[in-house]
Scaffold this active site. Structure first.
Site, PDB file in Angstrom:
ATOM      1  N   GLU A 182       0.866  -1.177   0.000  1.00 16.18           N
ATOM      2  CA  GLU A 182       0.000   0.000   0.000  1.00 16.18           C
ATOM      3  C   GLU A 182       0.903   1.226   0.000  1.00 16.18           C
ATOM      4  O   GLU A 182       1.814   1.328   0.831  1.00 16.18           O
ATOM      5  CB  GLU A 182      -0.909   0.028   1.231  1.00 16.18           C
ATOM      6  CG  GLU A 182      -1.849   1.227   1.226  1.00 16.18           C
ATOM      7  CD  GLU A 182      -2.775   1.288   2.433  1.00 16.18           C
ATOM      8  OE1 GLU A 182      -3.553   2.256   2.503  1.00 16.18           O
ATOM      9  OE2 GLU A 182      -2.703   0.390   3.295  1.00 16.18           O
TER      10      GLU A 182
ATOM     11  N   ARG B 275       6.193 -13.194   9.763  1.00 19.19           N
ATOM     12  CA  ARG B 275       6.854 -11.887   9.713  1.00 19.19           C
ATOM     13  C   ARG B 275       8.179 -11.979  10.470  1.00 19.19           C
ATOM     14  O   ARG B 275       8.293 -12.643  11.489  1.00 19.19           O
ATOM     15  CB  ARG B 275       5.945 -10.852  10.371  1.00 19.19           C
ATOM     16  CG  ARG B 275       6.489  -9.439  10.352  1.00 19.19           C
ATOM     17  CD  ARG B 275       5.634  -8.555  11.246  1.00 19.19           C
ATOM     18  NE  ARG B 275       4.287  -8.431  10.745  1.00 19.19           N
ATOM     19  CZ  ARG B 275       3.894  -7.499   9.884  1.00 19.19           C
ATOM     20  NH1 ARG B 275       4.763  -6.626   9.413  1.00 19.19           N
ATOM     21  NH2 ARG B 275       2.648  -7.442   9.489  1.00 19.19           N
TER      22      ARG B 275
ATOM     23  N   LYS C 203       4.598   0.569  10.700  1.00 23.26           N
ATOM     24  CA  LYS C 203       4.560   1.839   9.973  1.00 23.26           C
ATOM     25  C   LYS C 203       4.037   2.955  10.870  1.00 23.26           C
ATOM     26  O   LYS C 203       4.501   4.097  10.789  1.00 23.26           O
ATOM     27  CB  LYS C 203       3.657   1.712   8.740  1.00 23.26           C
ATOM     28  CG  LYS C 203       4.335   1.155   7.507  1.00 23.26           C
ATOM     29  CD  LYS C 203       3.376   1.232   6.329  1.00 23.26           C
ATOM     30  CE  LYS C 203       3.964   0.620   5.074  1.00 23.26           C
ATOM     31  NZ  LYS C 203       3.000   0.648   3.945  1.00 23.26           N
TER      32      LYS C 203
END
Length: 557
Positions: free
Chosen positions: A33, A257, A267
C-alpha cells in the site's frame, strides 16, 4: 560440489504444483500500500516473491494496493519502485488496484445479483455492536434482507455520489454466527469523497482491502499469493469471494513476519518517530526503512544475503540485527575502497625528514587488498603528519603496541617511526610528537631489518581534505522496544548519532562518489551522504569493523 539448499515450505508447495501440472509456470506479486516507505520486513517479502518466480520460472507483478485515497501519495509510489529496483529486482507489470476499480465494481454488482451482498445503512459503531464476540454470535442488520433490486439501486446511487461518507456501506452476506469473525458480513465497499492519487475524483466509493486483494490476484492470474501470518484469518474470506464470483482460483499462503532487534517495524510507530522529530525523516540512516539503510551505505547484495540466511518460517520470531550487520560487513569487505581518515588528530613531526621544496613524496596504497585486481592510489607523505590521539600513550600498559615515548610503529603504506619527544602546552596537554623515521623501512621495500608490532593510519598534515562524519548506532537501547512497558519511544538510544564535525582524510577522498563504499582504516565502513552535504564532504558510518555492541552493553549493565 556443494549440496543444493533445501526447499522451504512454500517452495515445496510450488514444486509440487508444477510437478502435478496444476500450473505450467507461476505468477507472484508484491502488493504494497503506498502509504509509507518500505522497511526491511518488506525486503523479506520482496526477495521471497521475486526469488520464487526467478527460481521456478514465471514472473512477479508490482501491484500497488491503492484503495484508500486518504493515506496514499505518489511520493510513496515512487519510493517503493526505487526500493524494489535498488534491491535488484525487475517486475513484469506495474499495476494498481485502481486499475481494476470498474471491474471490482462489477464483481460487487455480481455478488448483489446472486444475493451475496447488501447495502447497509448502519453506522460503523452500530455494525461493530452487532458483530458479537468469539463466544457470542453476531446479530443481523435490519437492512440485511433488502431485495436485490433495492440493493442494486442503492449501490448505484452510492457510486453516483448521492450519499455522504459513512452513510451507507456494501456488506457481503455470509453468516453472522460464523466462528471466524471476519466472515460475519464484512464491509466490502465504503463511501469516501476523497481525491485519489490516480483516478482523481472519478470515484467516491472504494473497495476494502479484503475485497480488492483476492480479486486483483485473480484478475492477474496470480498462482501463489504470499502474505504474512496476520492474514491467516483472511484466507477463508479470500477463498469465499473467489468461489462466489467463479473467477480464477488464486490461493493465499502465509509465512511468518520477521522482526529485527533494536528497532520497530510498525509503519505507525515509524511515522511517530518521523513526526516527533526523533529522526530526520523516513530516510534517516537509523531507520529500518530500505531508503534509510541505503543512505547509510547498506548494499542490495547484503540485503539479499540477509533475507536468504534468515529464510522463511511458519512461526514469528525476532532476528538479531547482528546478522544483518554481519552480512553487510561481509560484502563491504570485498568491495570497499580503503582510505585513511584521522578523527582526533595529534601532530607528528618527523625531525629527520627533509622535504624538497615544491615536491611531495607520493606513496602507493592498494584500494582493496581483498581484490586481486584492485587499483592503487597515491598518498602524499611529508614531514608533518596527523595520527589518532588515542594511538599514543605517554605511560602505556603492557601489550600496548601503538606509539609511546621511545616506541616504534609502522605508518601504513609508509615508514617505521620512533617517538623521541613529547611536546606539551602550558596546561600540560600533548600538542605534538617529535619523531624520527627510518628511511630504509619504506613499505614494499623494507631493508631495515626492524620488526614492529603496531601499524597506524595517518594523513599528511599539509596535504589532506576535511570532512564531517556521522557515526550511527542502533536506534533503541533494548532488543524489543515494542514489548517493553510504557511508550516505545522511551527506549530510544540517546547515543544513536554522534557527529564528528571535522576529520582529516587523504586527498583521494576528495573524489568520493555516492555509489562508492569505503573502509576508513581501523574505523569502520562509510559512504558519502546522499542528502545533506551542504557543499562539504559528509560521510555516514554504515557499520563498525567488528560488533562492539554486546561488549558495550555488558559494560553499562
Amino acid at each position: 560440489m556443494s549440496e543444493e539448499k533445501s526447499l522451504n515450505f512454500i517452495e515445496e508447495i510450488i514444486e509440487a504444483d508444477l510437478k502435478s501440472g496444476k500450473y505450467q509456470s507461476i505468477v507472484t506479486r508484491f502488493p504494497p500500500e503506498p502509504n509509507g516507505y518500505l522497511h526491511i520486513g518488506h525486503a523479506t517479502s520482496i526477495c521471497l516473491n521475486f526469488g520464487l518466480s526467478k527460481r521456478f520460472g514465471g514472473y512477479t507483478n508490482l501491484r500497488f494496493d491503492d484503495t484508500n485515497p486518504v493515506t496514499e501519495e505518489t511520493e510513496y509510489v515512487e519510493s517503493i519502485k526505487q526500493d524494489v529496483a535498488w534491491l535488484g529486482f525487475e517486475w513484469k507489470n506495474e499495476l494498481y488496484a485502481s486499475d481494476y476499480f470498474e471491474q471490482l465494481y462489477g464483481f460487487a454488482v455480481k455478488l448483489i445479483e446472486k444475493g451475496f451482498a447488501y447495502v447497509d445503512d448502519l453506522s460503523a459503531e452500530e455494525i461493530a455492536s452487532l458483530k458479537g464476540s468469539h463466544t457470542e454470535p453476531g446479530k443481523d442488520s435490519p437492512y440485511r434482507n433488502r431485495s436485490i433490486e433495492e440493493n442494486l439501486r442503492l449501490f448505484s446511487e452510492m457510486r453516483a455520489g448521492k450519499y455522504k461518507d459513512g452513510e451507507k456501506v456494501l456488506r457481503a452476506r455470509i453468516d453472522m454466527a460464523h466462528p471466524n469473525m471476519l466472515m460475519r458480513d464484512p464491509i466490502i465497499y465504503r463511501i469516501k469523497h476523497a481525491h485519489h492519487h490516480r483516478t482523481g475524483d472519478a470515484w467516491c466509493i472504494y473497495p476494502m482491502y479484503d475485497f480488492a486483494h483476492g480479486q486483483s490476484d485473480s484478475i492477474e492470474h496470480v498462482t501463489h499469493s504470499i502474505c504474512t501470518l496476520e492474514f491467516v484469518p483472511h484466507r477463508e474470506l479470500y477463498d469465499w469471494f473467489i468461489e462466489k464470483l467463479e473467477i480464477f482460483p488464486s490461493h493465499q499462503y502465509e509465512f511468518a513476519r520477521r522482526n529485527l532487534t533494536y528497532t520497530v517495524m510498525s509503519k505507525r510507530k515509524l511515522l511517530q518517530l518521523v513526526n516527533d522529530k526523533h529522526v530526520d525523516g523516513w530516510d534517516d540512516p537509523r531507520m529500518p526503512t530500505i531508503s534509510g539503510m541505503r543512505r547509510r551505505g547498506y548494499t542490495p547484495e547484503a540485503f539479499r544475503d540477509f533475507c536468504d540466511r534468515v529464510g522463511i518460517a511458519k512461526r514469528e520470531n525476532i532476528v538479531d540485527v547482528g546478522l544483518l550487520e554481519f552480512c553487510v560487513r561481509e560484502h563491504l569487505n570485498k568491495i570497499a575502497l580503503r582510505r585513511m581518515v584521522v578523527f582526533d588528530p595529534l601532530k607528528v613531526v618527523l625531525t629527520n625528514y627533509e622535504e624538497v621544496l615544491g615536491e611531495v613524496e607520493m606513496l602507493v596504497g592498494e584500494d582493496n587488498p581483498e581484490d586481486p585486481n584492485s587499483a592503487t592510489r597515491e598518498i602524499p607523505f611529508g614531514r608533518e603528519l596527523y595520527i589518532e590521539r588515542d594511538d599514543f600513550m605517554e605511560n602505556p600498559p603492557k601489550k600496548f603496541f601503538r606509539l609511546f615515548p621511545g616506541g616504534m610503529v609502522r605508518l601504513k603504506h609508509a615508514y617505521i617511526i620512533k617517538c623521541d619527544e613529547v611536546v606539551k602546552d602550558e596546561a600540560g596537554q600533548i600538542t605534538e610528537l617529535r619523531c624520527t623515521y627510518i628511511p630504509e623501512s619504506k613499505s614494499g621495500n623494507d631493508t631495515s631489518g626492524i620488526n614492529v608490532k603496531g601499524t597506524l593510519h595517518w594523513v599528511s598534515a599539509n596535504n589532506n581534505v576535511t570532512a564531517e562524519v556521522r557515526l550511527y548506532d542502533r536506534l533503541f537501547k533494548v532488543e524489543d522496544p515494542s514489548s517493553e512497558e510504557g511508550d516505545f519511544k522511551d527506549y530510544i538510544n540517546p547515543n544513536s548519532l554522534d557527529v564528528v564535525a571535522t576529520v582529516y582524510a587523504e586527498p583521494a577522498l576528495k573524489n568520493a562518489r555516492m555509489d562508492d563504499r569505503y573502509q576508513f582504516l581501523r574505523k569502520g565502513y562509510f559512504t558519502l551522504d546522499t542528502k545533506d552535504t551542504y557543499g562539504r564532504l559528509v560521510f555516514n558510518r554504515t557499520v563498525t569493523l567488528k560488533d562492539g555492541w554486546a561488549k558495550e552493553q555488558k559494560k553499562s549493565s
